[in-house]
Design an enzyme around this catalytic site. Sequence first.
Site, short mmCIF file in Angstrom:
data_model
loop_
_atom_site.label_atom_id
_atom_site.label_comp_id
_atom_site.label_asym_id
_atom_site.label_seq_id
_atom_site.Cartn_x
_atom_site.Cartn_y
_atom_site.Cartn_z
N TRP A 181 0.86 -1.18 0.00
CA TRP A 181 0.00 0.00 0.00
C TRP A 181 0.90 1.23 0.00
CZ3 TRP A 181 -0.27 3.88 3.87
CH2 TRP A 181 -1.15 4.93 3.52
N GLU A 222 -3.28 -2.94 -2.08
CA GLU A 222 -4.39 -2.26 -1.41
C GLU A 222 -4.66 -0.90 -2.03
OE1 GLU A 222 -3.52 -1.42 2.71
OE2 GLU A 222 -5.58 -0.88 3.19
N LYS A 224 -6.96 2.84 -2.33
CA LYS A 224 -7.50 3.83 -1.39
C LYS A 224 -8.11 4.99 -2.16
CE LYS A 224 -6.29 6.25 2.83
NZ LYS A 224 -5.36 6.37 3.94
N ASP A 255 -9.73 -2.56 1.77
CA ASP A 255 -9.85 -2.06 3.14
C ASP A 255 -11.20 -1.34 3.18
OD1 ASP A 255 -9.77 0.04 5.19
OD2 ASP A 255 -7.65 -0.42 5.44
N HIS A 258 -11.69 2.44 2.72
CA HIS A 258 -11.05 3.07 1.56
C HIS A 258 -11.97 3.32 0.37
CE1 HIS A 258 -6.65 2.02 2.77
NE2 HIS A 258 -7.33 2.60 3.74
N HIS A 282 -8.75 -5.76 4.62
CA HIS A 282 -8.42 -5.07 5.85
C HIS A 282 -9.74 -4.69 6.47
CE1 HIS A 282 -4.01 -3.49 5.34
NE2 HIS A 282 -4.08 -4.79 5.54
N ASP A 290 -11.75 7.69 6.77
CA ASP A 290 -10.99 6.47 7.04
C ASP A 290 -10.32 6.59 8.40
OD1 ASP A 290 -9.67 4.04 6.64
OD2 ASP A 290 -7.96 5.00 5.67
N ASP A 292 -10.17 4.59 10.99
CA ASP A 292 -9.58 3.42 11.62
C ASP A 292 -9.97 3.26 13.09
OD1 ASP A 292 -8.05 1.98 9.52
OD2 ASP A 292 -7.03 3.91 9.31
N ASP A 322 -7.21 -3.87 10.50
CA ASP A 322 -6.40 -2.67 10.30
C ASP A 322 -7.10 -1.47 10.93
OD1 ASP A 322 -4.65 -0.71 9.52
OD2 ASP A 322 -5.30 -0.65 7.43
C1 RNT Z 1 -3.83 3.11 5.11
C2 RNT Z 1 -3.95 1.64 4.82
C3 RNT Z 1 -2.83 0.78 5.32
C4 RNT Z 1 -2.35 1.18 6.70
C5 RNT Z 1 -1.39 0.21 7.35
C6 RNT Z 1 -0.73 0.78 8.55
O1 RNT Z 1 -4.95 3.81 4.84
O2 RNT Z 1 -5.17 1.18 5.31
O3 RNT Z 1 -3.21 -0.55 5.27
O4 RNT Z 1 -3.41 1.37 7.56
O5 RNT Z 1 -0.51 -0.25 6.42
ZN ZN Z 2 -5.53 -0.90 5.29
#
Ligand code: RNT
Ligand code: ZN
Length: 414
Positions: A181, A222, A224, A255, A258, A282, A290, A292, A322
């Site tokens: 990523w 990945e 985004k 993810d 994303h 993820h 995003d 998290d 994640d």
């Molecule tokens: C970032 C991505 C990625 C990170 C990690 C730490 O938006 O989701 O996967 O969160 O690699």
């Molecule tokens: Zn991620």
Amino acid sequence: MTNYEYAKAKYAELGINTDLAMDILKDVPVSIHCWQGDDVSGFDSKEALSGGIQTTGNYPGKATTPDELMADIDKAFSLIPGKKKLNLHASYAIFEGGEYANRDALLPKHFAKWVKFAKERGMGIDFNPTFFAHPNVKDNLTLSSPDEATRKFWVEHGKACLKIAEYFANETGEPCVINYWIPDGYKEIPADRLGPRARFKKSLDEILSIPYDKSKVYVTLESKVFGIGLESYTVGSAEFCLSYSTKAGITPLMDNGHYHPTEVVSDKISSLLLFNEKIALHVTRSVRWDSDHVVILDDETREIAKEIVRNDALNRVFIALDYFDASVNRIAAWVVGARNMQKALLSALLLPSEQLRGYQDDANYTKMLALSEELKTFPFGEVFDEYCKRVGAPVGMSWIDEVDEYEREVLSKR
Ligand code: RNT
Ligand code: ZN
């Protein structure tokens, strides 16, 4: 009759075997991210977190050394039922005796301590190159940089990590999922959208040109939609990453933080399963962006689990967590999110999927809706408690006492 016996009988009325569901779940690996333990800081650089991602909160007791992080992982993992893999980032390299290697020169030996840690616990390791929080990220760009020296540096990082992934697989005897990523993007509307993507493509081609054992190392990519400070354009968009994965024969990673806010990953899984042998996830929780947040047992997490289970894809989907929350006890954050992933999977395994599919195909949407809703109040918690008991994990809220004690005895003394 025990609570579990009651629940078992209730599910059996629908033809569901609760014992079988628990048996399946205990072998499904969930990859748990080391970076929840220290707010994505890592050990290899003093740089602040960058790349458009952010940890918020200042809860005391964060791990700052490999030993602390390992102790915290041990504590968290002991409170999480089921099969776990350890998900590492390259920034968690452990240098000993004053040595140091930059990201383009990382070697397997810089992860030897992690391998020992994982082997002693019978765990596999997944891996992530770290394309952020480093002085060589130039103008928010890495693999797509127009500056050739910068781009090359990060290509070398990508290659070095691929070798380390193979080392993890060889040492642990479990396949290693290595996820690429990059944060690359622009805050302003770019004048050239093609150039950066063309350079990213070329960089990935260069990284993947080195030989690696595809039966043991799964490369994932990945995508985004945007990052903080990178709002107008991200190089690794969904279309780019999906197209590249298909062309290169690697694995796409989604993810669920994303995508645009009304898009859901649960709806994307079936399409990707039709065109890929494996896919990767993820699992996170995005609140308005995003963000998290810690994974909770919300509708989308459950829907994602349903798509994996009812499409018979438990061995085709790499499930990783994640998120990074620094506003609550970090161990508890790990435990809550991972237990919720387990709960979502178990509740999916307890669905009468054939029956529901039958209603759909017969256009009996009334019964499909009514039964789906009825199932929400089935005695699922009793089955989860029984599952925890069977796999030797704490039942109910008892795990929080252990976290409290650990906070008193260990975290508060840091
Ligand atoms: C970032 C991505 C990625 C990170 C990690 C730490 O938006 O989701 O996967 O969160 O690699
Ligand atoms: Zn991620």
